[in-house]
Design a protein around this motif. Structure first.
Motif, short mmCIF file in Angstrom:
data_model
loop_
_atom_site.label_atom_id
_atom_site.label_comp_id
_atom_site.label_asym_id
_atom_site.label_seq_id
_atom_site.Cartn_x
_atom_site.Cartn_y
_atom_site.Cartn_z
N SER A 100 -43.28 123.73 -121.49
CA SER A 100 -42.67 122.90 -120.45
C SER A 100 -42.08 123.72 -119.31
O SER A 100 -41.96 123.21 -118.20
N ALA A 101 -41.73 124.95 -119.55
CA ALA A 101 -41.12 125.78 -118.51
C ALA A 101 -42.15 126.41 -117.58
O ALA A 101 -41.78 127.11 -116.64
N ASN A 102 -43.43 126.17 -117.80
CA ASN A 102 -44.49 126.83 -117.04
C ASN A 102 -44.36 126.60 -115.53
O ASN A 102 -44.43 127.55 -114.75
N ALA A 103 -44.16 125.37 -115.11
CA ALA A 103 -44.05 125.08 -113.68
C ALA A 103 -42.83 125.78 -113.08
O ALA A 103 -42.92 126.42 -112.02
N ARG A 104 -41.70 125.67 -113.76
CA ARG A 104 -40.48 126.32 -113.26
C ARG A 104 -40.64 127.83 -113.17
O ARG A 104 -40.15 128.46 -112.24
N LEU A 105 -41.32 128.42 -114.15
CA LEU A 105 -41.51 129.87 -114.13
C LEU A 105 -42.42 130.29 -112.98
O LEU A 105 -42.19 131.32 -112.35
N HIS A 106 -43.44 129.50 -112.68
CA HIS A 106 -44.26 129.78 -111.50
C HIS A 106 -43.41 129.72 -110.23
O HIS A 106 -43.52 130.59 -109.35
N ALA A 132 -48.36 121.92 -108.62
CA ALA A 132 -49.54 121.31 -109.25
C ALA A 132 -49.29 121.09 -110.75
O ALA A 132 -49.75 120.10 -111.32
N LEU A 133 -48.54 122.01 -111.37
CA LEU A 133 -48.24 121.87 -112.79
C LEU A 133 -47.26 120.74 -113.06
O LEU A 133 -47.31 120.09 -114.10
N ASP A 137 -41.34 117.47 -110.12
CA ASP A 137 -40.15 118.32 -110.11
C ASP A 137 -39.63 118.46 -108.68
O ASP A 137 -40.14 119.25 -107.88
N ALA A 138 -38.63 117.67 -108.36
CA ALA A 138 -38.08 117.62 -107.00
C ALA A 138 -37.51 118.97 -106.55
O ALA A 138 -37.61 119.32 -105.37
N GLU A 139 -36.92 119.73 -107.47
CA GLU A 139 -36.35 121.02 -107.09
C GLU A 139 -37.44 122.01 -106.68
O GLU A 139 -37.25 122.79 -105.74
N LEU A 140 -38.59 121.98 -107.38
CA LEU A 140 -39.70 122.85 -106.99
C LEU A 140 -40.22 122.48 -105.61
O LEU A 140 -40.46 123.35 -104.77
N VAL A 141 -40.37 121.19 -105.38
CA VAL A 141 -40.85 120.72 -104.07
C VAL A 141 -39.87 121.13 -102.98
O VAL A 141 -40.27 121.64 -101.92
N GLN A 142 -38.58 120.95 -103.24
CA GLN A 142 -37.56 121.31 -102.26
C GLN A 142 -37.56 122.82 -102.00
O GLN A 142 -37.46 123.26 -100.85
N ALA A 143 -37.67 123.62 -103.06
CA ALA A 143 -37.70 125.09 -102.89
C ALA A 143 -38.91 125.49 -102.05
O ALA A 143 -38.80 126.35 -101.16
N HIS A 144 -40.05 124.86 -102.30
CA HIS A 144 -41.25 125.18 -101.52
C HIS A 144 -41.06 124.79 -100.05
O HIS A 144 -41.45 125.54 -99.15
N GLU A 145 -40.47 123.63 -99.80
CA GLU A 145 -40.23 123.20 -98.43
C GLU A 145 -39.28 124.17 -97.71
O GLU A 145 -39.50 124.52 -96.55
#
Length: 195
Positions: A100-106, A132-133, A137-145
């Protein structure tokens, strides 16, 4: 009773003092056991982690991603972004696609690439893989933005990561305790993979 069962029981009931005592005794008794050191390294996660114990688990050849991720987090806290990236890459090489941590680790590795002065293209690629994983995950999207924002400076990005890190630790704590309640016989590796 095995070391793991005693430790998991102490963690489950919230007896941090007992956990620390048992961990200290067991690592003295088996100084060259990667299993003992690996389990001891993750015991305080996420509230408190003994980085010396984590380093010893890595020296002994810990196989899971968690010790390497913890070393990356520690390097980040020390503002040593090249070391944070080194350990993040190592953690990423050890995680399985189903964890489950795969997306966060990327996403974490993408952030480390950026902060260590690496290629923006590589960081963007890793962020896109992370999303994509787990597109929810709103935090991942926000970090990318934030990463993509042309006016973003590294200090603002670092502040964002530090604030999210605290929330992520609270999420990990809840996941760990939830896993212990539903799977008290689960291995330490599975428990920390769930976090």
């Amino acid at each position: 009773i095995t070391f793991g069962a005693v430790i998991l029981s102490a963690v489950k009931i919230g007896n941090d003092h007992l956990v620390a005592e048992i961990s200290a005794e067991v690592t003295k008794d088996w100084p060259d056991s990667v299993i003992v050191w690996g389990a001891s390294a993750g015991i305080g996660y996420p509230e408190s982690v003994n980085i010396a114990t984590v380093r010893r688990a890595v020296e002994l050849g810990a196989e899971g991603y968690v010790p390497y991720y913890l070393l990356s987090q520690d390097a980040f806290q020390q503002d040593d972004y090249p070391a944070a990236l080194k350990w993040a890459r190592e953690a990423l090489s050890r995680i399985t696609p189903r964890q489950s941590a795969n997306a966060r680790l990327h996403g974490w590795t993408a952030a480390c690439v950026y902060l260590a002065g690496g290629s923006r293209q590589e960081a963007d690629f890793l962020f896109r893989n992370a999303i994509a994983l787990d597109p929810s995950d709103a935090e991942l999207v926000q970090a990318h933005e934030l990463f993509k924002a042309s006016s973003l400076d590294k200090q603002a990005f670092t502040a964002f990561l530090r604030s999210n890190r605290e929330r992520s630790f609270e999420d990990a704590r809840r996941a760990t305790h939830s896993t212990l309640k539903t799977n008290p016989r689960g291995s330490v590796d599975r428990i920390f993979a769930a976090a």
